[in-house]
Enzyme design. Structure first.
Site, PDB file in Angstrom:
ATOM      1  N   ASP A  73      50.403  29.975  28.854  1.00  0.00           N
ATOM      2  CA  ASP A  73      48.882  30.258  28.695  1.00  0.00           C
ATOM      3  C   ASP A  73      49.021  30.589  27.190  1.00  0.00           C
ATOM      4  OD1 ASP A  73      46.862  31.723  29.428  1.00  0.00           O
ATOM      5  OD2 ASP A  73      47.761  33.635  29.779  1.00  0.00           O
ATOM      6  N   GLN A  84      35.933  37.076  23.975  1.00  0.00           N
ATOM      7  CA  GLN A  84      34.248  38.463  24.120  1.00  0.00           C
ATOM      8  C   GLN A  84      33.307  37.093  23.803  1.00  0.00           C
ATOM      9  OE1 GLN A  84      33.503  41.681  25.538  1.00  0.00           O
ATOM     10  NE2 GLN A  84      30.872  40.322  25.319  1.00  0.00           N
ATOM     11  N   HIS A 103      40.273  30.503  22.017  1.00  0.00           N
ATOM     12  CA  HIS A 103      40.476  30.828  23.510  1.00  0.00           C
ATOM     13  C   HIS A 103      39.262  29.969  24.052  1.00  0.00           C
ATOM     14  CE1 HIS A 103      40.861  32.697  27.396  1.00  0.00           C
ATOM     15  NE2 HIS A 103      39.692  33.408  27.588  1.00  0.00           N
ATOM     16  N   LYS A 140      44.498  33.547  39.697  1.00  0.00           N
ATOM     17  CA  LYS A 140      43.996  34.869  39.066  1.00  0.00           C
ATOM     18  C   LYS A 140      42.585  35.310  39.179  1.00  0.00           C
ATOM     19  CE  LYS A 140      43.830  35.648  34.859  1.00  0.00           C
ATOM     20  NZ  LYS A 140      44.150  36.176  33.291  1.00  0.00           N
ATOM     21  N   ASP A 199      46.141  30.911  35.640  1.00  0.00           N
ATOM     22  CA  ASP A 199      45.305  30.614  35.651  1.00  0.00           C
ATOM     23  C   ASP A 199      44.233  28.985  35.567  1.00  0.00           C
ATOM     24  OD1 ASP A 199      44.458  31.090  33.411  1.00  0.00           O
ATOM     25  OD2 ASP A 199      44.019  33.299  33.275  1.00  0.00           O
TER      26      ASP A 199
END
Ligand code: R5P
Length: 294
Positions: free
Chosen positions: A210, A92, A124, A184, A161
């Site tokens: 990933d 987020q 991330h 993706k 992705d």
């Protein structure tokens, strides 16, 4: 240097201390009957550079991390480096819908309040690190993943992705192999659609990399697509095996030929260690005192 392992990362802390040939203290953390965290670092004092290893997932680990930092400071730690193997809330990292918080930023602003330096692994989005008030650096698990799969007959490295394309490139380059990414589309929290690969998968041994596997939806869809395209085998490696619910069982019982994660989150498939990557970084700081604030 002294390494302190929080309850989320005891094995990684021990391995780190072994590589650094320094003392390791495992914080003894328990819960009061009401669920509140009680933690204690055994010993009288810590007059040394201290490295605390603790995740910010699931939520109770955040509180434990803050309490360990305070205890270390009170025990006279000369400096505190926070190693956050898996930085929770990182996905987020922006406002997707009006009314949402920027959770990743909130975490970064608050977690590093009592430390001198933060180290994360494959966070991330690296931009999140700008929100720490101290120095912060993200280390890459690609070296550890590439080393693990070297000489195991992999032909091509793929990301599921576009967001993970750079990761596939890092691993592919380190292994001297071709790399690419799939396309993706996320349909819901648990469902995704993966477009057919642009590369020829026929009879190929493929490694999908990933950063996170949570529900496993992304990896299951990617594997199905690759097998339909004729792949001989599909191996999967992620940095952070969050593995919600029964996803490990669903993934290992699927068409996937091998499932591995790094030990940023400990599970029965976390056989790729990032300890050396972290130890190498900490050694640099030890020699050059790079982590001192000016
Ligand atoms: C997405 O941006 C991440 O890199 C992962 O692909 C995603 O978090 C995986 O989630 P799940 O396992 O639930 O499909």
């Amino acid at each position: 240097m002294i390494v302190i392992g929080g309850s989320s990362s005891r094995d990684l802390a021990k391995e780190l201390a072994m590589l650094l040939e320094c003392k390791c203290i495992l914080a003894s953390s328990t819960r009061f009957p009401d669920g509140e965290c009680y933690t204690r670092i055994e010993g009288e004092s810590l007059h040394d550079d201290v490295v605390i290893v603790q995740n910010t997932y699931p939520d109770p680990n955040i509180i434990e991390m803050l309490l360990i930092q305070d205890a270390a400071k009170r025990m006279g730690a000369k400096s505190i480096t926070l190693v956050i193997p898996y930085f929770g809330y990182a996905r987020q990292d922006k406002i997707f819908k009006p009314g949402e918080p920027e959770s990743a930023k909130v975490m970064a602003r608050h977690l590093g309040i009592a430390c001198d330096r933060v180290i994360t692994i494959d966070i991330h989005k690296e931009d999140v690190l700008k929100n720490f008030k101290c120095k912060a650096k993200d280390l890459k698990a690609s070296g550890a993943i590439a080393e693990y799969f070297m000489d195991r007959g992999i032909d091509i490295v793929l990301a599921p992705d576009a967001g993970a394309a750079a990761r596939a490139k890092e691993v592919g380059v380190k292994m001297g192999l071709p790399y690419d990414h799939l396309e993706k589309v996320r349909l819901s929290g648990t469902e995704v659609r993966i477009a057919p690969a642009k590369v020829d998968c026929t009879d190929k041994n493929i490694l999908i990399v990933d950063d996170i596997i949570a529900t496993g939806g992304t990896i299951l869809a990617a594997t199905q697509q690759l097998k339909e395209a004729g792949a001989h085998s599909v191996y999967v490696a992620c940095t952070h095996g969050v593995f919600t619910g029964d996803s490990i069982q669903r993934l290992t019982g699927s068409q996937i030929d091998g499932l591995l994660s790094c030990n940023t989150l400990e599970s029965k498939v976390s056989n790729i260690s990032v300890a050396k990557t972290v130890a190498d970084e900490l050694r640099k700081g030890k020699k050059g005192r790079l982590f001192r604030k000016n």
